[in-house]
Design a protein around this motif. Structure first.
Motif, PDB file in Angstrom:
ATOM      1  N   LEU A 134      65.982  27.278  53.013  1.00  0.00           N
ATOM      2  CA  LEU A 134      64.933  28.275  52.770  1.00  0.00           C
ATOM      3  C   LEU A 134      65.344  29.190  51.636  1.00  0.00           C
ATOM      4  N   GLU A 135      64.418  29.420  50.713  1.00  0.00           N
ATOM      5  CA  GLU A 135      64.576  30.440  49.679  1.00  0.00           C
ATOM      6  C   GLU A 135      63.369  31.378  49.734  1.00  0.00           C
ATOM      7  N   VAL A 136      63.630  32.677  49.747  1.00  0.00           N
ATOM      8  CA  VAL A 136      62.577  33.688  49.766  1.00  0.00           C
ATOM      9  C   VAL A 136      62.506  34.337  48.397  1.00  0.00           C
ATOM     10  N   ASP A 137      61.356  34.224  47.746  1.00  0.00           N
ATOM     11  CA  ASP A 137      61.138  34.805  46.423  1.00  0.00           C
ATOM     12  C   ASP A 137      60.362  36.106  46.590  1.00  0.00           C
ATOM     13  N   ASN A 138      61.093  37.204  46.538  1.00  0.00           N
ATOM     14  CA  ASN A 138      60.453  38.506  46.713  1.00  0.00           C
ATOM     15  C   ASN A 138      60.454  39.303  45.405  1.00  0.00           C
ATOM     16  N   THR A 139      61.630  39.666  44.921  1.00  0.00           N
ATOM     17  CA  THR A 139      61.710  40.481  43.703  1.00  0.00           C
ATOM     18  C   THR A 139      62.434  39.770  42.559  1.00  0.00           C
ATOM     19  N   GLN A 140      62.845  38.515  42.776  1.00  0.00           N
ATOM     20  CA  GLN A 140      63.608  37.824  41.745  1.00  0.00           C
ATOM     21  C   GLN A 140      62.734  37.477  40.537  1.00  0.00           C
ATOM     22  N   SER A 141      63.376  37.388  39.385  1.00  0.00           N
ATOM     23  CA  SER A 141      62.681  36.888  38.205  1.00  0.00           C
ATOM     24  C   SER A 141      62.628  35.366  38.285  1.00  0.00           C
ATOM     25  N   MET A 142      61.703  34.768  37.542  1.00  0.00           N
ATOM     26  CA  MET A 142      61.638  33.310  37.526  1.00  0.00           C
ATOM     27  C   MET A 142      62.869  32.715  36.855  1.00  0.00           C
ATOM     28  N   THR A 143      63.515  33.467  35.978  1.00  0.00           N
ATOM     29  CA  THR A 143      64.764  32.989  35.379  1.00  0.00           C
ATOM     30  C   THR A 143      65.835  32.827  36.453  1.00  0.00           C
ATOM     31  N   GLU A 144      65.937  33.831  37.341  1.00  0.00           N
ATOM     32  CA  GLU A 144      66.892  33.739  38.453  1.00  0.00           C
ATOM     33  C   GLU A 144      66.534  32.577  39.376  1.00  0.00           C
ATOM     34  N   ASN A 145      65.251  32.455  39.670  1.00  0.00           N
ATOM     35  CA  ASN A 145      64.813  31.361  40.536  1.00  0.00           C
ATOM     36  C   ASN A 145      65.122  29.997  39.915  1.00  0.00           C
ATOM     37  N   SER A 146      64.848  29.858  38.641  1.00  0.00           N
ATOM     38  CA  SER A 146      65.084  28.591  37.952  1.00  0.00           C
ATOM     39  C   SER A 146      66.562  28.213  37.981  1.00  0.00           C
ATOM     40  N   THR A 147      67.430  29.212  37.809  1.00  0.00           N
ATOM     41  CA  THR A 147      68.870  28.958  37.835  1.00  0.00           C
ATOM     42  C   THR A 147      69.311  28.443  39.198  1.00  0.00           C
ATOM     43  N   LYS A 148      68.782  29.039  40.254  1.00  0.00           N
ATOM     44  CA  LYS A 148      69.179  28.600  41.594  1.00  0.00           C
ATOM     45  C   LYS A 148      68.614  27.223  41.908  1.00  0.00           C
ATOM     46  N   ILE A 149      67.361  26.984  41.521  1.00  0.00           N
ATOM     47  CA  ILE A 149      66.760  25.682  41.797  1.00  0.00           C
ATOM     48  C   ILE A 149      67.490  24.581  41.025  1.00  0.00           C
ATOM     49  N   LYS A 150      68.027  24.924  39.845  1.00  0.00           N
ATOM     50  CA  LYS A 150      68.811  23.936  39.096  1.00  0.00           C
ATOM     51  C   LYS A 150      70.023  23.478  39.909  1.00  0.00           C
ATOM     52  N   ARG A 151      70.615  24.378  40.699  1.00  0.00           N
ATOM     53  CA  ARG A 151      71.751  23.984  41.533  1.00  0.00           C
ATOM     54  C   ARG A 151      71.300  23.034  42.639  1.00  0.00           C
ATOM     55  N   TYR A 152      70.129  23.302  43.220  1.00  0.00           N
ATOM     56  CA  TYR A 152      69.580  22.341  44.185  1.00  0.00           C
ATOM     57  C   TYR A 152      69.344  20.989  43.505  1.00  0.00           C
ATOM     58  N   ARG A 153      68.806  21.037  42.298  1.00  0.00           N
ATOM     59  CA  ARG A 153      68.535  19.809  41.537  1.00  0.00           C
ATOM     60  C   ARG A 153      69.830  19.035  41.285  1.00  0.00           C
ATOM     61  N   ASP A 154      70.893  19.747  40.914  1.00  0.00           N
ATOM     62  CA  ASP A 154      72.178  19.084  40.675  1.00  0.00           C
ATOM     63  C   ASP A 154      72.660  18.378  41.942  1.00  0.00           C
ATOM     64  N   MET A 155      72.544  19.052  43.085  1.00  0.00           N
ATOM     65  CA  MET A 155      72.946  18.426  44.355  1.00  0.00           C
ATOM     66  C   MET A 155      72.093  17.200  44.661  1.00  0.00           C
TER      67      MET A 155
END
Length: 202
Positions: A134-155
């Motif tokens: 689960l990831e909750v997107d409340n106040t994060q920027s899309m840049t921050e979100n994209s960086t984290k999702i890239k780690r999921y993508r790498d896995m």
């Protein structure tokens, strides 16, 4: 046979343990977790516990509770919660816990690694015998979100989870912004993902 007083104390301790586990809970969260019935009964139960609780009003959630010092001492908790900008993020995560049917195996902010990539999902849980993120997107920027999702993508691309479990855990994303739903879906294309608008899970 338990006396009425013993049952009351037992229920109070269960509520205190829930607050220790989840950090912050709205009155409606506590009502659902502990089957307190209607609003009047819930208010009475929580009023009788006020020495163990701190509370405040939150615009979308109404009255929100967390443990006071006396509440922490009552159950031996060392975890001190403070009112920060993360409160709504935590409440949204708790909303999703209920939306998923209160999974028995649920952990907040548990480090996950495949040996090469490491990340900390907002929650890791098991539902229908399958792992989920689960990831909750409340106040994060899309840049921050994209960086984290890239780690999921790498896995996901590395495939080690698939080799161990036979599947890659579904990534659930809750966002406060309807316009981001498509963007998240595009970022996660090819991975098992479900994106929710926050109002749809309450």
């Amino acid at each position: 046979m338990q006396t009425t007083a013993a049952k009351r104390i037992e229920r109070q301790e269960r509520i205190l343990h829930s607050l220790d586990r989840f950090g912050f809970l709205s009155r409606s969260h506590i009502q659902r977790l502990h089957r307190l019935g209607g609003d009047r009964n819930a208010q009475r139960v929580l009023k009788n516990m006020e020495e163990y609780l701190q509370s405040f009003r939150e615009e979308e959630y109404g009255t929100v509770y967390y443990l006071s010092r006396a509440g922490r001492q009552m159950i031996g908790s060392q975890k001190v919660m403070r009112r920060t900008l993360q409160i709504r993020h935590i409440l949204m995560r708790n909303d999703f816990y209920f939306f998923m049917g209160c999974p028995g195996k649920w952990g907040n902010e548990i480090k996950v690694t495949d040996g090469q990539t490491t990340l900390v999902p907002d929650a890791l849980f098991i539902r229908d015998k399958r792992h989920n993120f689960l990831e909750v997107d409340n106040t994060q920027s899309m840049t921050e979100n994209s960086t984290k999702i890239k780690r999921y993508r790498d896995m996901f691309d590395r495939g080690l989870f698939q080799k161990e479990f036979g599947y890659f855990p579904t990534l659930h994303i809750v966002t406060v912004n309807k316009s981001r739903i498509r963007r998240f879906t595009e970022l996660c294309e090819g991975m098992p993902v479900k994106v929710y608008y926050k109002e749809d899970i309450r």
